[in-house]
Write a protein that holds these residues in place. Structure first.
Motif, PDB file in Angstrom:
ATOM      1  N   ILE A  60      62.116  -4.895  25.650  1.00 28.39           N
ATOM      2  CA  ILE A  60      62.343  -6.004  26.670  1.00 28.39           C
ATOM      3  C   ILE A  60      61.134  -5.856  27.679  1.00 28.39           C
ATOM      4  O   ILE A  60      60.500  -6.946  27.928  1.00 28.39           O
ATOM      5  N   GLU A  61      61.073  -4.725  28.495  1.00 27.20           N
ATOM      6  CA  GLU A  61      59.857  -4.589  29.601  1.00 27.20           C
ATOM      7  C   GLU A  61      58.579  -4.818  29.022  1.00 27.20           C
ATOM      8  O   GLU A  61      57.856  -5.513  29.680  1.00 27.20           O
ATOM      9  N   LYS A  62      58.267  -4.289  27.623  1.00 28.17           N
ATOM     10  CA  LYS A  62      57.043  -4.817  27.088  1.00 28.17           C
ATOM     11  C   LYS A  62      56.954  -6.345  27.126  1.00 28.17           C
ATOM     12  O   LYS A  62      55.912  -6.862  27.474  1.00 28.17           O
ATOM     13  N   ASN A  68      56.097 -12.976  27.671  1.00 21.18           N
ATOM     14  CA  ASN A  68      56.841 -13.937  26.660  1.00 21.18           C
ATOM     15  C   ASN A  68      58.185 -13.618  26.641  1.00 21.18           C
ATOM     16  O   ASN A  68      58.957 -14.140  25.696  1.00 21.18           O
ATOM     17  N   LEU A  69      58.906 -13.011  27.488  1.00 22.73           N
ATOM     18  CA  LEU A  69      60.047 -12.819  27.828  1.00 22.73           C
ATOM     19  C   LEU A  69      60.554 -12.661  29.098  1.00 22.73           C
ATOM     20  O   LEU A  69      59.610 -12.011  29.956  1.00 22.73           O
ATOM     21  N   ILE A  70      61.740 -13.264  29.679  1.00 23.66           N
ATOM     22  CA  ILE A  70      62.129 -12.936  30.828  1.00 23.66           C
ATOM     23  C   ILE A  70      63.697 -12.466  30.695  1.00 23.66           C
ATOM     24  O   ILE A  70      64.423 -13.097  30.190  1.00 23.66           O
ATOM     25  N   TYR A  71      64.041 -11.174  31.465  1.00 24.72           N
ATOM     26  CA  TYR A  71      65.198 -10.706  31.176  1.00 24.72           C
ATOM     27  C   TYR A  71      65.824 -10.210  32.351  1.00 24.72           C
ATOM     28  O   TYR A  71      65.141  -9.482  33.279  1.00 24.72           O
ATOM     29  N   ASP A  89      63.643 -16.217  25.949  1.00 25.00           N
ATOM     30  CA  ASP A  89      62.609 -15.789  24.789  1.00 25.00           C
ATOM     31  C   ASP A  89      61.646 -17.022  24.258  1.00 25.00           C
ATOM     32  O   ASP A  89      62.088 -18.075  24.881  1.00 25.00           O
ATOM     33  N   TRP A  90      60.921 -16.487  23.450  1.00 28.09           N
ATOM     34  CA  TRP A  90      60.031 -17.665  22.826  1.00 28.09           C
ATOM     35  C   TRP A  90      59.426 -18.640  23.858  1.00 28.09           C
ATOM     36  O   TRP A  90      59.452 -19.815  23.631  1.00 28.09           O
ATOM     37  N   ILE A  91      58.994 -18.122  25.097  1.00 30.92           N
ATOM     38  CA  ILE A  91      58.407 -19.029  26.178  1.00 30.92           C
ATOM     39  C   ILE A  91      57.003 -19.846  25.756  1.00 30.92           C
ATOM     40  O   ILE A  91      56.187 -19.100  25.338  1.00 30.92           O
TER      41      ILE A  91
END
Length: 187
Positions: A60-62, A68-71, A89-91
């Protein structure tokens, strides 16, 4: 919303980063709850160890570093307890579109308004801060509570994949719900 309003805090919750020391133990417990796993995934339901979750968090951090991911974790303000997560996801930055997923992990914490507070914050963040235009959520029709939750925030059914889920010998449709920035502003 004004500049004084918090982006990541609501009345009872805050959105924050992963705690690599404490979160794996909590989330590992959630993965032993079949209802939690089925709410989130069309994939194989299986419990995860703390080590597996740490590896997942590294991924997730990568993804966040690669944009391309925000968490964000969802935490109770009063004791900083992990309640769940919310993510994009899939931004597709060029088109202003992303897929969203969220969950409150412990069944006893659901229905207390934490998810609503988190989604309100996150929709503002996605549409105003990140300047996205479209969000999509994918849910099985076997999760009517989840469908109703997202409908309450203006998400509407856009795609129905008939009999795409097979669970306990029964088939269910897979639903894709969407929300556009203009619809969110009008709501």
């Amino acid at each position: 919303m004004t500049i004084e309003q918090q982006l990541f805090e609501a009345a009872d919750i805050r959105l924050g980063p992963i705690d690599f020391e404490k979160d794996p133990e909590v989330e590992s417990r959630w993965t032993h709850d079949l209802s939690y796993l089925r709410m989130l995934s069309r994939d194989l339901a299986r419990p995860l160890s703390q080590a597996q979750l740490k590896k997942k968090y590294e991924g997730i951090e990568k993804g966040m570093e690669e944009r391309n991911l925000i968490y964000y974790t969802i935490r109770r303000k009063e004791d900083n307890e992990l309640l769940g997560f919310i993510r994009l996801d899939w931004i597709e930055w060029t088109h202003g579109a992303a897929t969203m997923k969220m969950a409150i992990g412990d069944a006893s914490e659901r229905g207390k308004g934490y998810g609503s507070q988190a989604l309100r914050l996150f929709l503002y963040y996605a549409f105003e801060e990140l300047n996205l235009y479209r969000l999509t959520v994918t849910l099985g029709e076997d999760n009517p509570r989840g469908v109703s939750f997202f409908n309450k925030f203006g998400f509407g059914e856009e795609v129905r994949r008939r009999k795409a889920l097979l669970r306990d010998g029964q088939t269910y449709d897979l639903l894709m719900l969407g929300l556009l920035k203009d619809e969110w502003r009008r709501a």
